[in-house]
Design a protein around this motif. Structure first.
Motif, PDB file in Angstrom:
ATOM      1  N   HIS A  52       7.850  11.889 -11.618  1.00 19.27           N
ATOM      2  CA  HIS A  52       8.101  10.817 -10.655  1.00 19.27           C
ATOM      3  C   HIS A  52       6.798  10.090 -10.332  1.00 19.27           C
ATOM      4  CE1 HIS A  52      12.268  10.690  -9.473  1.00 19.27           C
ATOM      5  NE2 HIS A  52      12.326  12.014  -9.340  1.00 19.27           N
ATOM      6  N   LEU A  53       5.752  10.844 -10.006  1.00 16.70           N
ATOM      7  CA  LEU A  53       4.485  10.232  -9.632  1.00 16.70           C
ATOM      8  C   LEU A  53       3.901   9.452 -10.802  1.00 16.70           C
ATOM      9  CD1 LEU A  53       2.326   9.914  -7.433  1.00 16.70           C
ATOM     10  CD2 LEU A  53       1.245  11.988  -8.306  1.00 16.70           C
ATOM     11  N   LEU A  54       3.916  10.030 -11.980  1.00  9.10           N
ATOM     12  CA  LEU A  54       3.379   9.338 -13.151  1.00  9.10           C
ATOM     13  C   LEU A  54       4.195   8.098 -13.484  1.00  9.10           C
ATOM     14  CD1 LEU A  54       2.527  12.405 -15.397  1.00  9.10           C
ATOM     15  CD2 LEU A  54       0.928  10.883 -14.250  1.00  9.10           C
ATOM     16  N   LYS A  55       5.518   8.180 -13.236  1.00  8.75           N
ATOM     17  CA  LYS A  55       6.366   7.013 -13.477  1.00  8.75           C
ATOM     18  C   LYS A  55       5.965   5.868 -12.560  1.00  8.75           C
ATOM     19  CE  LYS A  55       9.753   6.474 -11.063  1.00  8.75           C
ATOM     20  NZ  LYS A  55      10.979   6.498 -10.243  1.00  8.75           N
ATOM     21  N   HIS A  56       5.710   6.192 -11.300  1.00  8.83           N
ATOM     22  CA  HIS A  56       5.293   5.154 -10.347  1.00  8.83           C
ATOM     23  C   HIS A  56       3.951   4.550 -10.755  1.00  8.83           C
ATOM     24  CE1 HIS A  56       8.658   6.052  -7.840  1.00  8.83           C
ATOM     25  NE2 HIS A  56       8.252   7.277  -7.547  1.00  8.83           N
ATOM     26  N   ILE A  57       3.043   5.411 -11.175  1.00  6.19           N
ATOM     27  CA  ILE A  57       1.721   4.943 -11.613  1.00  6.19           C
ATOM     28  C   ILE A  57       1.854   4.010 -12.809  1.00  6.19           C
ATOM     29  CG2 ILE A  57      -0.424   5.722 -12.725  1.00  6.19           C
ATOM     30  CD1 ILE A  57      -0.309   8.186 -10.838  1.00  6.19           C
ATOM     31  N   THR A  58       2.700   4.396 -13.782  1.00  4.51           N
ATOM     32  CA  THR A  58       2.900   3.568 -14.975  1.00  4.51           C
ATOM     33  C   THR A  58       3.506   2.222 -14.616  1.00  4.51           C
ATOM     34  OG1 THR A  58       3.252   5.574 -16.297  1.00  4.51           O
ATOM     35  CG2 THR A  58       4.007   3.491 -17.239  1.00  4.51           C
ATOM     36  N   LYS A  59       4.526   2.237 -13.753  1.00  5.77           N
ATOM     37  CA  LYS A  59       5.187   0.999 -13.370  1.00  5.77           C
ATOM     38  C   LYS A  59       4.244   0.074 -12.588  1.00  5.77           C
ATOM     39  CE  LYS A  59       9.118   1.237 -15.312  1.00  5.77           C
ATOM     40  NZ  LYS A  59       9.454   0.208 -16.329  1.00  5.77           N
ATOM     41  N   LEU A  60       3.426   0.666 -11.746  1.00  2.78           N
ATOM     42  CA  LEU A  60       2.452  -0.141 -10.997  1.00  2.78           C
ATOM     43  C   LEU A  60       1.525  -0.894 -11.949  1.00  2.78           C
ATOM     44  CD1 LEU A  60       1.411   2.295  -8.111  1.00  2.78           C
ATOM     45  CD2 LEU A  60       2.504   0.058  -7.844  1.00  2.78           C
ATOM     46  N   ALA A  61       1.006  -0.181 -12.939  1.00  2.00           N
ATOM     47  CA  ALA A  61       0.076  -0.805 -13.887  1.00  2.00           C
ATOM     48  C   ALA A  61       0.766  -1.914 -14.677  1.00  2.00           C
ATOM     49  CB  ALA A  61      -0.492   0.254 -14.824  1.00  2.00           C
ATOM     50  N   GLU A  62       2.025  -1.665 -15.097  1.00  2.00           N
ATOM     51  CA  GLU A  62       2.759  -2.663 -15.887  1.00  2.00           C
ATOM     52  C   GLU A  62       3.021  -3.928 -15.078  1.00  2.00           C
ATOM     53  OE1 GLU A  62       6.255  -0.662 -17.140  1.00  2.00           O
ATOM     54  OE2 GLU A  62       5.241   0.492 -18.728  1.00  2.00           O
ATOM     55  N   HIS A  63       3.512  -3.758 -13.860  1.00  2.00           N
ATOM     56  CA  HIS A  63       3.874  -4.910 -13.035  1.00  2.00           C
ATOM     57  C   HIS A  63       2.636  -5.712 -12.612  1.00  2.00           C
ATOM     58  CE1 HIS A  63       8.191  -4.424 -12.682  1.00  2.00           C
ATOM     59  NE2 HIS A  63       8.033  -3.115 -12.461  1.00  2.00           N
ATOM     60  N   ILE A  64       1.542  -4.993 -12.289  1.00  5.28           N
ATOM     61  CA  ILE A  64       0.325  -5.687 -11.859  1.00  5.28           C
ATOM     62  C   ILE A  64      -0.253  -6.510 -13.004  1.00  5.28           C
ATOM     63  CG2 ILE A  64      -2.067  -5.336 -11.102  1.00  5.28           C
ATOM     64  CD1 ILE A  64      -0.992  -2.903  -9.523  1.00  5.28           C
ATOM     65  N   ALA A  65      -0.148  -5.981 -14.238  1.00  6.27           N
ATOM     66  CA  ALA A  65      -0.651  -6.720 -15.401  1.00  6.27           C
ATOM     67  C   ALA A  65       0.115  -8.030 -15.582  1.00  6.27           C
ATOM     68  CB  ALA A  65      -0.536  -5.859 -16.657  1.00  6.27           C
ATOM     69  N   GLU A  66       1.396  -8.012 -15.193  1.00  6.75           N
ATOM     70  CA  GLU A  66       2.222  -9.222 -15.347  1.00  6.75           C
ATOM     71  C   GLU A  66       2.050 -10.178 -14.163  1.00  6.75           C
ATOM     72  OE1 GLU A  66       6.197  -7.863 -15.819  1.00  6.75           O
ATOM     73  OE2 GLU A  66       5.810  -6.810 -17.711  1.00  6.75           O
ATOM     74  N   GLU A  67       2.034  -9.635 -12.949  1.00  7.56           N
ATOM     75  CA  GLU A  67       2.073 -10.472 -11.751  1.00  7.56           C
ATOM     76  C   GLU A  67       0.719 -10.633 -11.045  1.00  7.56           C
ATOM     77  OE1 GLU A  67       5.095  -9.099  -9.088  1.00  7.56           O
ATOM     78  OE2 GLU A  67       6.517  -8.651 -10.716  1.00  7.56           O
ATOM     79  N   GLY A  68      -0.276  -9.806 -11.442  1.00  7.41           N
ATOM     80  CA  GLY A  68      -1.550  -9.845 -10.751  1.00  7.41           C
ATOM     81  C   GLY A  68      -1.533  -9.011  -9.488  1.00  7.41           C
ATOM     82  N   LEU A  69      -2.699  -8.874  -8.864  1.00  7.82           N
ATOM     83  CA  LEU A  69      -2.820  -8.073  -7.651  1.00  7.82           C
ATOM     84  C   LEU A  69      -2.943  -9.023  -6.456  1.00  7.82           C
ATOM     85  CD1 LEU A  69      -3.049  -5.234  -6.505  1.00  7.82           C
ATOM     86  CD2 LEU A  69      -5.503  -5.288  -6.939  1.00  7.82           C
ATOM     87  N   ASN A  70      -1.813  -9.199  -5.751  1.00  5.78           N
ATOM     88  CA  ASN A  70      -1.780 -10.107  -4.605  1.00  5.78           C
ATOM     89  C   ASN A  70      -0.771  -9.584  -3.587  1.00  5.78           C
ATOM     90  OD1 ASN A  70       0.891 -11.058  -5.540  1.00  5.78           O
ATOM     91  ND2 ASN A  70      -0.319 -12.075  -7.163  1.00  5.78           N
ATOM     92  N   GLU A  71      -0.681 -10.260  -2.466  1.00  6.11           N
ATOM     93  CA  GLU A  71       0.215  -9.787  -1.403  1.00  6.11           C
ATOM     94  C   GLU A  71       1.664  -9.712  -1.868  1.00  6.11           C
ATOM     95  OE1 GLU A  71      -0.149 -11.988   2.179  1.00  6.11           O
ATOM     96  OE2 GLU A  71      -2.307 -11.632   2.401  1.00  6.11           O
ATOM     97  N   HIS A  72       2.104 -10.698  -2.651  1.00  7.08           N
ATOM     98  CA  HIS A  72       3.497 -10.709  -3.125  1.00  7.08           C
ATOM     99  C   HIS A  72       3.774  -9.508  -4.021  1.00  7.08           C
ATOM    100  CE1 HIS A  72       7.342 -12.163  -4.560  1.00  7.08           C
ATOM    101  NE2 HIS A  72       6.901 -12.044  -5.821  1.00  7.08           N
TER     102      HIS A  72
END
Length: 602
Positions: A52-72
């Motif tokens: 579960h924890l690793l899944k969250h970590i993986t998804k965070l990295a994937e989404h941030i690469a697409e959307e960037g690191l911002n408030e949204h």
């Protein structure tokens, strides 16, 4: 580490239905203690909660690469961020950056460019996250390496292992340990910093934590009383472990300066030490080590410093250390010269010498040395390395031995030959035998054999004396000492280097026992030019050409002239003119007018 990275990748793919995304179920939420209830409060701890924890970590990295690191993006990824935030007690931005570091870690390093790309921003924009990276480093979740090139990040091995085992990550602690163990841990940290495994800031934090975890030690109590900054605390502990374990009362500043991440900070430290304004000097905890108050080092970082008696008494008194004391056999207690304290110096050799020195240095490197010794032993041959460095004064014999020691990471046991000679019959022979026994003991009890250095050994290895009626006891003593040395050279297990100014008088029995013989000559013209440039870079090229042509000096002679140049510069406040330098050179040649006849001339 490669296996850990592969295991992590396999673990992330272990359950496709979990890797598909989506928020965690209510049963998988984390507690403030950092343990996942669904995974760690049941009889089946680990894997599922960890995935579960690793899944969250993986998804965070994937989404941030697409959307960037911002408030949204942080709001969108809140369900994935929360488990990471609670597990490691970090902020949302730190959780996102940490996830990116973990996913992009390729078993070696992550560059700042990698991270900037990973959050879809430019390099300059990425600098706003420097404080967050330092916070992650302070929690020991990453290691931030700042080198002369581009800075980079790595992930600690113990963190990777904890994630794979499904265990909460707990950085190692060292509580309630004796001072001896604390200093050993400190030395390990300094070694890791020297190998650029982490930053100076991380080193300082670790050492401060080590002090905080051991309030029972008088060492820790006194350091807290001094109210030092993290930087000064780090420097003080560096001096303490060097003295406590190696009785090193002669700390070169060069290795100290190399601990710093930034040259500006190291130079500021250097200036404050040299001018006496440093807080450790003002508190009388360290002082300048000098043997000649009138000596002026050729370069500021060649100055040496030591712990004061006050610091030794207050900080290391509980160790009941033996002070250095001279012995009749020419040794001192804990007399090894640590290779880390040897100042790096660029050496200039003529062609044949370069090849010989490089070959010897290569053979004495750890793995090569062990392989060669094993091959010799298999062939029933002697495994000792006995070397002779010969040549005129100032040609670099002794300094070469020190630089080889530094490059091969070998300490030096330097024999003070004049102190070996005793006043009583049989004492000198006993002293030389004790010296070899001492060296044998050190070799047996250390991982890396030190170099036994007989400097200026002319008298010990010259042709044996014929007994005469004039002074037979002295001649018999020298011959007896030489016989002992010959026997010891024959049976040596280790490395011996002897230096001599003269080989014309070398005893044939000694000549046969020296495996490597390197003769050092005065530098040729190209090397003289290089040495002048190295010693006095302020000189113009034409002036260097003139000096190299007029004076066939050794490196030692050029250094003497350079030292006078530095002294004159300090006194006058300006660079000495060429005429002055030539006068220094003539003084070095000792070309004085021959004295006239004594008495009156008619």
């Amino acid at each position: 580490m490669a296996e850990l990275t592969q295991d992590l990748n396999n673990l992330q793919k272990a359950e496709p239905e979990l890797a598909a995304g989506g928020p965690p179920s209510s049963s998988a939420k984390t507690s403030g203690s950092g343990k996942t209830r669904s995974a760690r409060e049941k009889n089946n701890p680990g894997d599922k909660g960890n995935i579960h924890l690793l899944k969250h970590i993986t998804k965070l990295a994937e989404h941030i690469a697409e959307e960037g690191l911002n408030e949204h993006s942080l709001e969108t990824l809140k369900d994935h961020l929360e488990p990471v935030i609670q597990e490691f007690a970090v902020t949302p931005i730190q959780a996102a950056l940490f996830s990116l570091c973990l996913v992009r870690y390729d078993d070696h390093s992550i560059t700042m460019s990698d991270l900037a790309t990973g959050i879809n921003c430019g390099k300059l924009e990425f600098f706003q996250y420097q404080d967050d990276l330092k916070a992650l480093e302070s929690k020991k979740l990453i290691r931030y390496h700042r080198t002369e090139g581009s800075p980079y990040i790595s992930v600690p091995k113990d963190l990777m292992e904890a994630l794979i085992r499904g265990e909460p990550f707990k950085p190692a602690e060292h509580r309630d340990i004796p001072l001896t163990e604390l200093l050993v841990i400190a030395e390990t940290l300094f070694d890791q910093r020297s190998n650029e495994e982490f930053t100076f800031n991380f080193l300082a934090v670790e050492l401060k934590s080590l002090i905080d975890q051991n309030p029972h030690l008088r060492f820790s109590q006194k350091i807290k009383e001094y109210a030092l900054s993290d930087e000064n605390l780090t420097l003080l502990i560096y001096f303490c472990y060097n003295f406590a374990y190696y009785n090193n009362d002669n700390i070169w500043l060069e290795p100290v300066m190399e601990l710093y991440d930034e040259k500006a900070s190291s130079k500021k430290m250097l200036r404050s030490l040299l001018d006496g304004s440093h807080k450790l000097i003002k508190k009388r905890l360290i002082g300048k080590e000098t043997t000649d108050e009138d000596a002026s080092p050729a370069s500021p970082d060649s100055a040496t410093f030591c712990l004061t008696d006050k610091a030794k008494r207050e900080l290391l008194g509980e160790l009941k250390l033996k002070q250095k004391r001279d012995r009749r056999d020419g040794r001192k207690e804990n007399d090894l010269i640590r290779y880390k304290t040897i100042q790096s110096r660029k050496m200039f050799y003529n062609g044949p010498e370069t090849e010989q020195v490089n070959k010897l240095s290569s053979i004495l490197q750890g793995d090569s040395y062990r392989a060669v010794c094993k091959r010799l032993a298999d062939k029933k041959m002697r495994t000792g390395f006995v070397c002779l460095f010969s040549g005129g004064p100032g040609t670099g014999k002794t300094e070469t031995a020190f630089q080889i020691a530094r490059e091969t990471k070998r300490d030096i046991m330097k024999v003070d030959i004049p102190h070996i000679i005793g006043a009583y019959v049989g004492e000198s022979e006993k002293n030389i035998k004790d010296q070899f026994d001492h060296y044998r003991s050190v070799v047996k009890n250390t991982k890396t054999a030190p170099i036994l250095l007989f400097n200026e050994a002319d008298g010990l290895i010259s042709k044996r004396m014929e007994l005469t009626p004039h002074n037979p006891s002295v001649e018999r003593m020298w011959n007896s000492m030489q016989n002992i040395i010959l026997e010891e050279m024959e049976d040596l297990k280790g490395i011996l280097i002897a230096t001599t100014n003269m080989t014309i008088n070398l005893d044939k029995a000694f000549e046969r026992r020296f495996l490597f013989k390197i003769e050092f000559h005065k530098p040729d013209r190209p090397n003289r030019l290089s040495i002048w440039h190295s010693m006095i870079p302020e000189l113009s090229e034409p002036d260097m050409e003139i000096l190299a042509d007029l004076f066939e000096f050794s490196g030692g002679q050029i250094e003497n002239v350079a030292r006078k140049w530095v002294m004159e510069q300090a006194l006058s406040g300006s660079n000495p003119q060429m005429e002055k330098i030539i006068s220094f050179c003539k003084e070095e040649q000792l070309e004085k007018e021959k004295p006239g006849n004594i008495g009156f001339m008619v």
